[in-house]
Scaffold this motif. Structure first.
Motif, PDB file in Angstrom:
ATOM      1  N   THR A 124       4.178   4.142   2.645  1.00  0.00           N
ATOM      2  CA  THR A 124       4.630   3.065   1.767  1.00  0.00           C
ATOM      3  C   THR A 124       4.917   1.827   2.611  1.00  0.00           C
ATOM      4  OG1 THR A 124       5.685   4.704   0.337  1.00  0.00           O
ATOM      5  CG2 THR A 124       6.312   2.402   0.014  1.00  0.00           C
ATOM      6  N   CYS A 125       4.260   0.728   2.307  1.00  0.00           N
ATOM      7  CA  CYS A 125       4.518  -0.501   3.071  1.00  0.00           C
ATOM      8  C   CYS A 125       4.243  -1.726   2.214  1.00  0.00           C
ATOM      9  CB  CYS A 125       3.694  -0.537   4.352  1.00  0.00           C
ATOM     10  SG  CYS A 125       1.926  -0.628   4.141  1.00  0.00           S
ATOM     11  N   THR A 144       8.686  -0.377  -5.045  1.00  0.00           N
ATOM     12  CA  THR A 144       9.038   0.471  -6.184  1.00  0.00           C
ATOM     13  C   THR A 144       7.859   0.582  -7.144  1.00  0.00           C
ATOM     14  OG1 THR A 144      11.359  -0.144  -5.977  1.00  0.00           O
ATOM     15  CG2 THR A 144      10.655   0.773  -8.102  1.00  0.00           C
ATOM     16  N   LEU A 145       7.203  -0.521  -7.423  1.00  0.00           N
ATOM     17  CA  LEU A 145       6.029  -0.515  -8.291  1.00  0.00           C
ATOM     18  C   LEU A 145       4.923   0.364  -7.705  1.00  0.00           C
ATOM     19  CD1 LEU A 145       4.523  -1.567 -10.784  1.00  0.00           C
ATOM     20  CD2 LEU A 145       3.905  -3.594  -9.425  1.00  0.00           C
ATOM     21  N   LEU A 146       4.697   0.272  -6.409  1.00  0.00           N
ATOM     22  CA  LEU A 146       3.687   1.104  -5.757  1.00  0.00           C
ATOM     23  C   LEU A 146       4.030   2.588  -5.893  1.00  0.00           C
ATOM     24  CD1 LEU A 146       3.143  -0.927  -2.476  1.00  0.00           C
ATOM     25  CD2 LEU A 146       1.408  -0.494  -4.226  1.00  0.00           C
ATOM     26  N   VAL A 147       5.273   2.942  -5.616  1.00  0.00           N
ATOM     27  CA  VAL A 147       5.694   4.345  -5.680  1.00  0.00           C
ATOM     28  C   VAL A 147       5.589   4.867  -7.107  1.00  0.00           C
ATOM     29  CG1 VAL A 147       7.653   5.925  -5.406  1.00  0.00           C
ATOM     30  CG2 VAL A 147       7.127   4.246  -3.620  1.00  0.00           C
ATOM     31  N   TYR A 184       0.847  -1.196   0.000  1.00  0.00           N
ATOM     32  CA  TYR A 184       0.000   0.000   0.000  1.00  0.00           C
ATOM     33  C   TYR A 184       0.880   1.242   0.000  1.00  0.00           C
ATOM     34  CZ  TYR A 184      -2.931   3.633   2.190  1.00  0.00           C
ATOM     35  OH  TYR A 184      -3.592   4.795   2.486  1.00  0.00           O
ATOM     36  N   VAL A 185       0.416   2.276  -0.669  1.00  0.00           N
ATOM     37  CA  VAL A 185       0.993   3.608  -0.557  1.00  0.00           C
ATOM     38  C   VAL A 185      -0.135   4.622  -0.743  1.00  0.00           C
ATOM     39  CG1 VAL A 185       1.661   3.928  -2.994  1.00  0.00           C
ATOM     40  CG2 VAL A 185       2.942   5.074  -1.185  1.00  0.00           C
ATOM     41  N   ASN A 186      -0.003   5.734  -0.059  1.00  0.00           N
ATOM     42  CA  ASN A 186      -1.006   6.795  -0.097  1.00  0.00           C
ATOM     43  C   ASN A 186      -0.360   8.065  -0.627  1.00  0.00           C
ATOM     44  OD1 ASN A 186      -3.426   8.217   0.466  1.00  0.00           O
ATOM     45  ND2 ASN A 186      -2.595   8.880   2.418  1.00  0.00           N
TER      46      ASN A 186
END
Length: 127
Positions: free
Chosen positions: A69-70, A82-85, A53-55
């Motif tokens: 980011t977790c 990295t994909l989330l970010v 998850y990332v917000n």
């Protein structure tokens, strides 16, 4: 294979389980206010299971802020963060943000630099 979803609506129980596995505590009592106020949030799923998850919060103008980011400890070191970010960055850009800020602890410097962030001066007051 992990899939990435923009603006998923995980339950508080799903978020709490991820937060516990990532950070060792349950996080806020409810995640729903956070999810509703985000410019974008991104979830990583292994099937139906939330594993990352990332917000991105926003000031309502050109500045956006990467938060929380977790990745579940069983899924770390696989490129998911990295994909989330990168997904959050693209979505924030598409939704009108001009700048994406992130604060992080020193041990995460290499990660965030690899994601394209550069160092800047900033200030902080603990409230």
């Amino acid at each position: 294979m992990v899939s990435v979803v923009l603006d998923p609506l995980p339950s508080d129980d799903e978020m709490r389980a991820l937060w516990l596995a990532s950070w060792g505590d349950g996080g806020p009592a409810s995640w729903q206010p956070v999810l509703k106020q985000s410019l974008v949030h991104v979830g990583a799923y292994d099937g139906p299971r939330l594993v990352g998850y990332v917000n991105v919060a926003c000031d309502g103008g050109s500045h956006a802020f990467l938060l929380d980011t977790c990745v579940h400890r069983d899924f770390q070191r696989q490129g998911i963060a990295t994909l989330l970010v990168k997904t959050a960055e693209a979505a924030a850009r598409q939704r009108g943000a001009k700048w994406l800020h992130v604060d992080f602890e020193p041990h995460l410097t290499a990660f965030y630099r690899a994601c394209g962030f550069r160092p800047t001066e900033a200030g902080l007051i603990a409230l």
